[in-house]
Design a protein around this motif. Structure first.
Motif: not given
Length: 72
Positions: A25-26, A31-34, A48-54
């Motif tokens: 979901d992250i 991808l949807d712009g968040h 930073e964790s969110a960035r690594k997940i993406c």
């Protein structure tokens, strides 16, 4: 296997599935712009964790719009 072992194993499996769903979901929300800060706030992880997940799931950290604009 004891009852405790079975129960804890089930819970661990449920946590693994929930974390995988959250990570997907992250990546989709990015991808949807968040922003990473939004994603981190919503999921109670740091940006930073969110960035690594993406990066791991999408193979990049850009939004769909950013990718289109860069021609990739």
């Amino acid at each position: 296997m004891t009852d405790w072992e079975k129960q804890l194993n089930r819970r661990a499996t449920a946590i693994d599935k929930a974390e995988l769903a959250r990570d997907n979901d992250i990546a989709a929300a990015r991808l949807d712009g968040h922003s990473f800060r939004e994603l981190g706030k919503w999921t109670r992880i740091n940006h930073e964790s969110a960035r690594k997940i993406c990066l791991r799931i999408n193979g990049h950290t850009q939004t769909r719009k950013e990718r289109e604009e860069s021609g990739k």
